[in-house]
Scaffold this active site. Structure first.
Site, short mmCIF file in Angstrom:
data_model
loop_
_atom_site.label_atom_id
_atom_site.label_comp_id
_atom_site.label_asym_id
_atom_site.label_seq_id
_atom_site.Cartn_x
_atom_site.Cartn_y
_atom_site.Cartn_z
N LYS A 47 6.64 -4.34 -3.56
CA LYS A 47 6.67 -5.76 -3.13
C LYS A 47 5.86 -6.04 -1.86
CE LYS A 47 8.29 -7.47 -5.92
NZ LYS A 47 7.69 -7.43 -7.29
N SER A 48 4.88 -5.18 -1.61
CA SER A 48 4.08 -5.34 -0.39
C SER A 48 2.66 -5.83 -0.67
CB SER A 48 4.01 -4.00 0.36
OG SER A 48 5.30 -3.55 0.66
N THR A 50 1.06 -4.87 -4.00
CA THR A 50 0.49 -3.91 -4.97
C THR A 50 -0.40 -4.59 -6.00
OG1 THR A 50 2.71 -2.95 -4.81
CG2 THR A 50 1.18 -1.96 -6.43
N TRP A 75 -1.90 -2.86 -14.84
CA TRP A 75 -1.31 -1.52 -14.75
C TRP A 75 -2.14 -0.48 -15.51
CZ3 TRP A 75 1.33 -5.75 -16.86
CH2 TRP A 75 1.36 -5.81 -18.27
N TRP A 80 -0.45 3.51 -11.98
CA TRP A 80 0.36 4.26 -11.00
C TRP A 80 0.34 5.73 -11.36
CZ3 TRP A 80 1.68 -0.80 -12.03
CH2 TRP A 80 2.06 -1.59 -10.94
N HIS A 102 3.37 4.07 -5.39
CA HIS A 102 4.44 3.68 -4.47
C HIS A 102 5.07 4.92 -3.82
CE1 HIS A 102 4.53 -0.48 -5.64
NE2 HIS A 102 5.09 -0.30 -6.82
N ARG A 124 3.72 -4.76 4.56
CA ARG A 124 4.14 -6.16 4.66
C ARG A 124 5.42 -6.23 5.49
NH1 ARG A 124 5.91 -9.96 -0.61
NH2 ARG A 124 5.70 -11.94 0.49
N SER A 132 11.59 -10.40 -1.43
CA SER A 132 10.82 -10.29 -2.67
C SER A 132 11.50 -9.29 -3.62
CB SER A 132 9.39 -9.83 -2.33
OG SER A 132 8.59 -9.80 -3.47
N MET A 226 -4.24 -15.70 -9.85
CA MET A 226 -3.47 -14.56 -10.38
C MET A 226 -2.26 -15.03 -11.17
SD MET A 226 -3.82 -11.67 -7.39
CE MET A 226 -2.52 -10.68 -8.10
#
Ligand code: A3P
Length: 290
Positions: A47-48, A50, A75, A80, A102, A124, A132, A226
């Site tokens: 939630k920063s 990505t 993705w 990831w 992450h 963040r 978030s 987005m």
């Protein structure tokens, strides 16, 4: 996520959603995955920013042309390394590979060290991350969480959420910044000056863009663009997994939303913990000025 439930994998003390992680995928990420010198990693605590960085890296590498970003899910474009699909997506991909993660630094692919790979670490304001993540936990059926926001703040503060403690994650990665090809960015500076942030990323990657290409990146990575892009707004994910009627994946997209959620007491308690945890980090973040 209060306790490891049926939807979670517990790996080395860290809880992760079982939907896309397994003990094997995490072991593969740490020990099996071979980092290459031209790899580019975007590392974030959840939630920063990505998804935003996935979009930016795709667009920078496409010289601002949105065709790829609008035709292949985010993705898959910037997968990831810790997820079950990583080997399939990444092993035969030509360099430079764009890779998300992450993972806290202690569980990251060990072959990063000694490589020339680049790491972009986006951080963040943790209070906004907490808000978030609260809404994300509400809309994602694979995450367990308490409805009461105060209880959620306590879990977040104690690191009892997916990918563990925000403090450990940030301090761990920042501790490596002088030993790696490392760029530190904040969500807040990206929000304040997206164009300038893209220029910093381009400089770090050694990929200068002409003004028109830069325009293309900035336009297509705006929150509004987005939100409309089905390849990054998670509308491809079935509603029984992510119910965007409860809360959209691209929810508000602003710094400071915590002010409408934390009570004064919750905010003061968090500030005390923050001071205690972050006093030796030696970096001023945009939210430290507020
Ligand atoms: P909010 O829930 O505060 O709106 P991640 O991709 O790491 O899961 O982070 C998701 C957060 O980043 C969400 O925050 C989302 O709205 C925000 N975000 C994604 N793209 C963004 C953009 N282009 N501009 C601003 N915020 C963005």
């Amino acid at each position: 996520m209060a306790a490891p439930g049926p939807h979670s994998v517990l790996y080395k003390g860290m809880m992760l959603p079982a939907l896309v992680h397994s003990t094997e995928s995490l072991r593969y990420a740490q020990l099996g995955f071979q980092v290459r010198d031209r790899d580019i990693f975007s590392v974030t605590y959840p939630k920063s920013g990505t998804t935003w960085m996935q979009e930016l890296l795709t667009l920078i590498h496409s010289d601002g042309d949105p065709q790829l970003a609008q035709s292949v899910p985010s993705w898959e474009r910037v997968p990831w390394v810790e997820q079950t699909t990583a080997a399939g997506f990444l092993e035969n991909r030509p360099c430079p590979r764009l890779i998300s993660s992450h993972l806290p630094c202690g569980l990251f692919p060990t072959s990063l060290h000694g490589s020339n790979a680049k790491v972009i670490y986006t951080v963040r304001n943790p209070k906004d991350v907490c808000v978030s993540l609260y809404y994300y936990s509400k809309m994602a059926s694979f995450l367990e969480f308490p409805e009461d926001f105060g209880e959620f703040v306590e879990l977040f503060s104690a690191g009892k959420v997916l990918f563990g403690s925000w403090f450990q994650h940030v301090k761990g990665w920042l501790g490596l910044r002088d030993r790696l090809n490392f760029l530190l960015l904040t969500y807040e500076e990206m929000h304040q000056d997206l164009r300038g942030s893209v220029e910093r990323i381009c400089q770090f990657l050694g990929k200068p863009l002409e003004a028109r290409a830069l325009d293309g990146v900035v336009e297509n990575a705006s929150f509004q663009a987005m939100k409309q892009n089905r390849m990054c707004n998670y509308s491809l994910v079935p509603e029984n997994i992510m119910d965007q009627r409860i809360s959209p994946f691209l929810r508000k997209g602003v710094p400071g939303d915590w002010k409408g959620h934390f009570t004064v007491a919750q905010s003061q308690a968090f500030d005390r913990l923050y001071q205690e945890q972050m006093q030796d980090v030696g970096i001023r973040f945009p939210w430290d000025e507020a």
